[in-house]
Scaffold this motif. Sequence first.
Motif, PDB file in Angstrom:
ATOM      1  N   ILE A   1       0.908  -1.228   0.134  1.00 17.43           N
ATOM      2  CA  ILE A   1      -0.151   0.118   0.014  1.00 17.43           C
ATOM      3  C   ILE A   1       0.792   1.164   0.123  1.00 17.43           C
ATOM      4  O   ILE A   1       2.098   1.101   0.284  1.00 17.43           O
ATOM      5  CB  ILE A   1      -0.956  -0.020   1.159  1.00 17.43           C
ATOM      6  CG1 ILE A   1       0.006   0.021   2.466  1.00 17.43           C
ATOM      7  CG2 ILE A   1      -1.990  -1.143   1.160  1.00 17.43           C
ATOM      8  CD1 ILE A   1      -1.227   0.346   3.878  1.00 17.43           C
ATOM      9  N   SER A   2       0.377   2.408  -0.309  1.00 17.41           N
ATOM     10  CA  SER A   2       1.080   3.647  -0.498  1.00 17.41           C
ATOM     11  C   SER A   2       1.676   3.993   1.045  1.00 17.41           C
ATOM     12  O   SER A   2       0.672   3.883   1.821  1.00 17.41           O
ATOM     13  CB  SER A   2       0.291   4.805  -1.165  1.00 17.41           C
ATOM     14  OG  SER A   2       0.908   6.098  -1.027  1.00 17.41           O
ATOM     15  N   LYS A   3       2.797   4.397   1.156  1.00 23.83           N
ATOM     16  CA  LYS A   3       3.438   5.134   2.203  1.00 23.83           C
ATOM     17  C   LYS A   3       2.560   6.159   2.737  1.00 23.83           C
ATOM     18  O   LYS A   3       2.234   6.527   3.907  1.00 23.83           O
ATOM     19  CB  LYS A   3       4.679   5.314   2.213  1.00 23.83           C
ATOM     20  CG  LYS A   3       5.686   4.174   2.272  1.00 23.83           C
ATOM     21  CD  LYS A   3       7.405   4.397   2.541  1.00 23.83           C
ATOM     22  CE  LYS A   3       8.092   3.310   2.581  1.00 23.83           C
ATOM     23  NZ  LYS A   3       9.573   3.716   2.667  1.00 23.83           N
ATOM     24  N   ASN A   4       2.248   7.065   1.818  1.00 26.74           N
ATOM     25  CA  ASN A   4       1.589   8.246   2.088  1.00 26.74           C
ATOM     26  C   ASN A   4       0.126   8.181   1.631  1.00 26.74           C
ATOM     27  O   ASN A   4      -0.320   7.802   0.583  1.00 26.74           O
ATOM     28  CB  ASN A   4       2.043   9.258   1.103  1.00 26.74           C
ATOM     29  CG  ASN A   4       1.555  10.775   1.261  1.00 26.74           C
ATOM     30  OD1 ASN A   4       0.532  10.950   1.986  1.00 26.74           O
ATOM     31  ND2 ASN A   4       2.083  11.769   0.777  1.00 26.74           N
ATOM     32  N   ALA A   5      -0.647   8.184   2.888  1.00 31.16           N
ATOM     33  CA  ALA A   5      -2.119   7.806   2.913  1.00 31.16           C
ATOM     34  C   ALA A   5      -2.740   8.911   1.934  1.00 31.16           C
ATOM     35  O   ALA A   5      -4.006   8.494   1.183  1.00 31.16           O
ATOM     36  CB  ALA A   5      -2.614   7.862   4.213  1.00 31.16           C
TER      37      ALA A   5
END
Length: 718
Positions: free
Chosen positions: A251-255
Amino acid sequence: MEGHRQLLLVLLSFGAFAIIHLVQAQSDQQGFISLDCGLPANESPYTEPVTGLVFSSDVDFISTGLRGEAGDDNTYTYRQYKDLRYFPDGIRNCYNLKVEQGINYLIRAGFGYGNYDGLNVYPKFDLHVGPNMWIAVDLEFSNDDEIIYMTKSNLLQICLVKTGSTIPMISTLELRPLRNDSYMTQFGPLNLIYRRAYTSNSTGVIRYPDDVFDRKWSRYDWLETDVNTTLNVRSFSPFQVPEAVSRSGIISKNATKPLLRFLLSLDDDSDRVNVYFHFAEIQALRANDTREFDIELENNVIKSAYSPTMLQSDTVYNLSPQKCSSGLCYLDLVRTPRDLSNNSFTGEVPEFLANMKSLSNINLNWNDLTSPLPKVFQDREKNGLKLTRPSIFNQTKRFTYSEVVTLTDNFERVLGEGGFGVVYHGSLSGTQPIAVKLLSPSSVQGYKEFKAEVELLLRVHHVNLVSLVGYCDEESHLALLYEYAPNGDLKQHLSGERGGSALKWSSRLKIVVETAQGLEYLHTGCKPPMVHRDVKTTNILLDEHFQAKLADFGLSRSFPIGGETHVSTAVAGTAGYLDPEYYRTNRLNEKSDVYSFGIVLLEIITSRPVIQQTREKPHIAAWVGYMLTKGDIENLVDPRLNKEDYEPASVWKALEIAMSCVNPSSEKRPTMSQVTNELKQCLTLDNSKRGGIREDMGSRSSVEMSTSFTTEIAPKAR
């Protein structure tokens, strides 16, 4: 393989999602060809210790070349790369392999150079599949190559062709049979570019036995957050992702990041790419959370507003191969804003939505909204509002005959034929595949049924009913334009017509539940309710995700609500599926569809013809009843089903449901709502197999089944 190459990109598993190509095969190496090239005959065969694959010497498949060794037993991870065969003589040296005609094979050639000749110069040469160029090999940059190729005969040649001063060589040649319906290609063979997995596997490679097709999954390093699960992730389609792969992802580190982007570099600007994305939700989302995104290739939306299914893998791919600009392909997963899609909203679109200044994006896809959008929405669009209207399948339009000719490329590709005429493949805007049913002037279906089908499909919208894209009604030219179902119909898969392995029980259950849901919608969700009147396996289409779509509504009729329980009408339907009570009385109600559905369910369980004059009881319902009275339950189930892959109690319950549906008395048949709920319980029973709960299929005899059946009914088939 003339002109441009068609390429296949394969990645996989991002936290909630995955990208690959997949297909179904046997877990016992059935149909595998595994050659260790250069292996001495007296050392053949052997079981490779890492994978358990059985390799044989290539001496019986080629008469040229010399044997060499690229190292010792510790040089390579896999034993088959130690030996090699090289070809100092001749320009073209070919392996001759016996294969099954008309089957898609994954063909892999592996190379372990290891400076076996002491020259320390990496060989360069060409590989051919039969007369076709496969790939130009440069061992400085590659140690194996793959292609997916459909065999044209029972003999297949794999040839190494010398193109320069270096000597062609090969270490291993491997063929793996695939399901022909796992993907479709417009331009012949597919060359593999990448197959990646977001996996924590310590070796960095996943293949057989984790992958029953022996695909190689390489670890894809990505600067995002790894996620994983220990729970089972199931697949109901032929694109079966190995659980060792689908349990992990990213999943993306940056939500707040709006997209995940992947960049693919191509060798040739003329190459076209097929991308197979495989997704599964493997995180427990909070109650009010939704994971939804658009899937884009080169800014073309492959799938909009997509949400992965919890602990179930799904496949999304572009149906037409895509050219990329300047040899670079951008693959994007774009987060969608909170929207209004997929909610079955009905009625008009309220104007107050357009007046909400805080809204910058509104997605109205996949609702049952009516009437044109209010003008205020058009004004807001001019001022920056991003408005996603109902999809093309909810915007049925009338086409001219000349437009139909253009859409079908002058009726070039035939998909099928029937009493109505011919079905052709077409394309909207060159990107959206459609099916075009062109009615012949002599069609027994005629204008009345054509009009009935258009009118019905204009007002019904359900994910398990085929969608009407448009129609043509121009003088003597009548045509219906539908969404395209690339995986054909259920009958083809049960009969083996599409090749490959038999549908698993879990896949059959999913298809039949979805078909039941479509019928339930016609019976209870439409006003007035509708009777389909021609439910059969050839009218159950399967889309690119193997989702069931009930089709062919030309015989459908409204039936009364309120005090009346039936409508009197001339009998219509298909021999074998036709309700005997309706045939005798001309009294039609929704239970006639229930009967036909029961026949479909019996076909799914047994894979036997509906009518077969050579067996004890020609009609399938009578034959099943006869077998039950004998207690011969074992021989009812399709013998191609692997007993280890299904829960017997689930099959038994499905059989009970089917027999209740085909009861000669319509009053004693269940409703489609009851059938749908019962079939969902079959799914639950089948899922229990993984939990260790088993029930002997032959131990249950308390359920009353109808074994009497009227077999003399034989109306003409449509």
